[in-house]
Design a protein around this motif. Structure first.
Motif, PDB file in Angstrom:
ATOM      1  N   THR A 150     -10.963   2.573  -0.713  1.00 28.69           N
ATOM      2  CA  THR A 150      -9.625   2.056  -0.411  1.00 28.69           C
ATOM      3  C   THR A 150      -9.372   0.751  -1.168  1.00 28.69           C
ATOM      4  O   THR A 150      -8.302   0.564  -1.751  1.00 28.69           O
ATOM      5  CB  THR A 150      -9.463   1.828   1.111  1.00 28.69           C
ATOM      6  OG1 THR A 150      -9.860   3.005   1.804  1.00 28.69           O
ATOM      7  CG2 THR A 150      -8.029   1.499   1.457  1.00 28.69           C
ATOM      8  N   VAL A 178       0.207  -7.750   1.676  1.00 29.93           N
ATOM      9  CA  VAL A 178       0.890  -6.779   2.540  1.00 29.93           C
ATOM     10  C   VAL A 178       0.116  -5.458   2.544  1.00 29.93           C
ATOM     11  O   VAL A 178      -0.078  -4.841   3.597  1.00 29.93           O
ATOM     12  CB  VAL A 178       2.357  -6.572   2.087  1.00 29.93           C
ATOM     13  CG1 VAL A 178       2.995  -5.396   2.799  1.00 29.93           C
ATOM     14  CG2 VAL A 178       3.157  -7.841   2.326  1.00 29.93           C
ATOM     15  N   GLY A 179      -0.350  -5.042   1.368  1.00 31.31           N
ATOM     16  CA  GLY A 179      -1.154  -3.824   1.285  1.00 31.31           C
ATOM     17  C   GLY A 179      -2.418  -3.935   2.119  1.00 31.31           C
ATOM     18  O   GLY A 179      -2.804  -2.988   2.824  1.00 31.31           O
ATOM     19  N   LEU A 181      -2.869  -5.888   4.746  1.00 27.69           N
ATOM     20  CA  LEU A 181      -2.485  -5.856   6.169  1.00 27.69           C
ATOM     21  C   LEU A 181      -2.228  -4.425   6.641  1.00 27.69           C
ATOM     22  O   LEU A 181      -2.661  -4.036   7.725  1.00 27.69           O
ATOM     23  CB  LEU A 181      -1.234  -6.710   6.394  1.00 27.69           C
ATOM     24  CG  LEU A 181      -1.433  -8.220   6.363  1.00 27.69           C
ATOM     25  CD1 LEU A 181      -0.085  -8.936   6.392  1.00 27.69           C
ATOM     26  CD2 LEU A 181      -2.288  -8.666   7.539  1.00 27.69           C
ATOM     27  N   LEU A 182      -1.527  -3.668   5.810  1.00 32.85           N
ATOM     28  CA  LEU A 182      -1.218  -2.275   6.198  1.00 32.85           C
ATOM     29  C   LEU A 182      -2.472  -1.401   6.197  1.00 32.85           C
ATOM     30  O   LEU A 182      -2.729  -0.691   7.175  1.00 32.85           O
ATOM     31  CB  LEU A 182      -0.171  -1.692   5.249  1.00 32.85           C
ATOM     32  CG  LEU A 182       1.245  -2.274   5.348  1.00 32.85           C
ATOM     33  CD1 LEU A 182       2.144  -1.698   4.272  1.00 32.85           C
ATOM     34  CD2 LEU A 182       1.816  -1.996   6.720  1.00 32.85           C
ATOM     35  N   LEU A 183      -3.225  -1.445   5.119  1.00 34.29           N
ATOM     36  CA  LEU A 183      -4.371  -0.559   4.976  1.00 34.29           C
ATOM     37  C   LEU A 183      -5.523  -0.910   5.920  1.00 34.29           C
ATOM     38  O   LEU A 183      -6.121  -0.044   6.553  1.00 34.29           O
ATOM     39  CB  LEU A 183      -4.882  -0.561   3.536  1.00 34.29           C
ATOM     40  CG  LEU A 183      -3.937   0.022   2.484  1.00 34.29           C
ATOM     41  CD1 LEU A 183      -4.478  -0.227   1.098  1.00 34.29           C
ATOM     42  CD2 LEU A 183      -3.760   1.518   2.729  1.00 34.29           C
ATOM     43  N   GLY A 185      -5.511  -3.501   8.348  1.00 36.27           N
ATOM     44  CA  GLY A 185      -5.130  -4.031   9.652  1.00 36.27           C
ATOM     45  C   GLY A 185      -4.451  -2.965  10.503  1.00 36.27           C
ATOM     46  O   GLY A 185      -4.978  -2.526  11.516  1.00 36.27           O
ATOM     47  N   VAL A 186      -3.267  -2.513  10.063  1.00 33.67           N
ATOM     48  CA  VAL A 186      -2.471  -1.565  10.838  1.00 33.67           C
ATOM     49  C   VAL A 186      -3.122  -0.190  10.855  1.00 33.67           C
ATOM     50  O   VAL A 186      -3.339   0.406  11.908  1.00 33.67           O
ATOM     51  CB  VAL A 186      -1.028  -1.480  10.269  1.00 33.67           C
ATOM     52  CG1 VAL A 186      -0.219  -0.413  10.991  1.00 33.67           C
ATOM     53  CG2 VAL A 186      -0.342  -2.838  10.373  1.00 33.67           C
ATOM     54  N   LEU A 187      -3.448   0.342   9.665  1.00 32.04           N
ATOM     55  CA  LEU A 187      -4.034   1.683   9.585  1.00 32.04           C
ATOM     56  C   LEU A 187      -5.539   1.685   9.838  1.00 32.04           C
ATOM     57  O   LEU A 187      -6.123   2.735  10.088  1.00 32.04           O
ATOM     58  CB  LEU A 187      -3.756   2.295   8.202  1.00 32.04           C
ATOM     59  CG  LEU A 187      -2.278   2.483   7.857  1.00 32.04           C
ATOM     60  CD1 LEU A 187      -2.137   3.026   6.443  1.00 32.04           C
ATOM     61  CD2 LEU A 187      -1.619   3.423   8.860  1.00 32.04           C
ATOM     62  N   ASP A 188      -6.163   0.500   9.760  1.00 36.17           N
ATOM     63  CA  ASP A 188      -7.594   0.323  10.029  1.00 36.17           C
ATOM     64  C   ASP A 188      -8.484   1.258   9.205  1.00 36.17           C
ATOM     65  O   ASP A 188      -9.434   1.847   9.706  1.00 36.17           O
ATOM     66  CB  ASP A 188      -7.882   0.498  11.530  1.00 36.17           C
ATOM     67  CG  ASP A 188      -9.225  -0.099  11.917  1.00 36.17           C
ATOM     68  OD1 ASP A 188      -9.692  -1.029  11.212  1.00 36.17           O
ATOM     69  OD2 ASP A 188      -9.811   0.371  12.913  1.00 36.17           O
ATOM     70  N   SER A 191     -12.711  -0.405   4.279  1.00 30.89           N
ATOM     71  CA  SER A 191     -12.423  -1.098   3.032  1.00 30.89           C
ATOM     72  C   SER A 191     -13.077  -0.363   1.884  1.00 30.89           C
ATOM     73  O   SER A 191     -12.694  -0.427   0.786  1.00 30.89           O
ATOM     74  CB  SER A 191     -12.890  -2.545   3.085  1.00 30.89           C
ATOM     75  OG  SER A 191     -14.258  -2.610   3.361  1.00 30.89           O
TER      76      SER A 191
END
Length: 191
Positions: A150, A178-179, A181-183, A185-188, A191
Motif C-alpha cells: 500500500t 490525505v491519502g 489518512l484515508l488508507l 487511518g479510515v480504511l486501516d 502499510s
C-alpha cells in the motif's frame, strides 16, 4: 559535552555537503545513527518526513529536529541542542558564501573553479540517489511484516502525479497526507 559534539558534527555535515539538504541525508544518517547512536532509523525517517513537510529549508529543519532529539536523549536541553546543530550546519555555508560573494565574478572565470563545480554535480546526484534508495528501502520494507504494498502504491502514485502534472510540492505533500489518512487511518489498510 553533547552540545560541542552536536555543533562539531553539524559543522562537518554543513562543510562537506554540496547540493542542498537532500544531499546531506546520508551524512546525517551516518553521523546520528551509525556513529553516535542518537536515534534509530525509524526516528530518522520520521524526522526526514517532518523536515520536508514543515516550512523552511530542509537542511535547517532536519538539523533542528535532530538537535532537539539528540540533546534530550543525552540528558540535555533540546533548545540548546537545536541551536548547536542549526548553527553548525549553517556556519560553513555562511562563511563560504560570504567569501564567494566577494570573489564570484572572478572565480567563475577560472577554469579550475568551473571544472570543480562541474565535477561536483554528479556527486550531488549520487548522494541524493543514495539517500532516496535508503529511505525507500526502509519505508517500503520491514523485516517482520515484509514489503508494504500500500505504501509502495501511494509512493508510485504520488511520484507519477508529480512527474505528469508538475504539481507544487506542497500540494503533493497534502495529497500524500490525505491519502495516508484515508488508507491507513479510515480504511486501516496494512502499510
Amino acid at each position: 559535552m553533547i552540545y560541542l559534539t552536536l555543533f562539531w558534527t553539524f559543522i562537518k555535515i554543513g562543510l562537506f555537503t554540496i547540493g542542498g539538504g537532500y544531499a546531506m541525508i546520508p551524512l546525517i544518517q551516518q553521523e546520528v545513527i551509525e556513529r553516535h547512536g542518537w536515534m534509530t532509523i525509524d526516528q530518522f525517517t520520521e524526522f526526514v518526513g517532518i523536515a520536508e513537510s514543515t516550512p523552511g529549508p530542509f537542511a535547517i529543519n532536519i538539523a533542528t529536529f535532530v538537535g532537539v532529539h539528540a540533546a534530550q536523549e543525552s540528558g540535555g536541553h533540546g533548545i540548546l541542542g537545536s541551536l548547536c546543530t542549526t548553527g553548525g550546519v549553517v556556519l560553513p555555508s555562511l562563511i563560504i558564501i560570504l567569501i564567494i560573494a566577494g570573489l564570484f565574478h572572478y572565480a567563475m572565470q577560472h577554469w579550475l573553479v568551473r571544472s570543480a563545480l562541474t565535477g561536483a554535480k554528479p556527486v550531488v546526484v549520487g548522494l541524493i540517489g543514495a539517500a532516496g534508495f535508503t529511505l525507500t528501502a526502509h519505508t517500503l520494507s520491514d523485516p517482520t511484516t515484509g514489503f508494504h504494498w500500500t505504501s509502495a502504491g501511494l509512493a508510485i502514485g504520488l511520484m507519477l502525479i508529480t512527474a505528469i502534472t508538475r504539481l507544487n510540492a506542497v500540494f503533493v505533500i497534502l495529497i500524500g497526507a490525505v491519502g495516508g489518512l484515508l488508507l491507513f487511518g479510515v480504511l486501516d489498510l496494512p502499510s
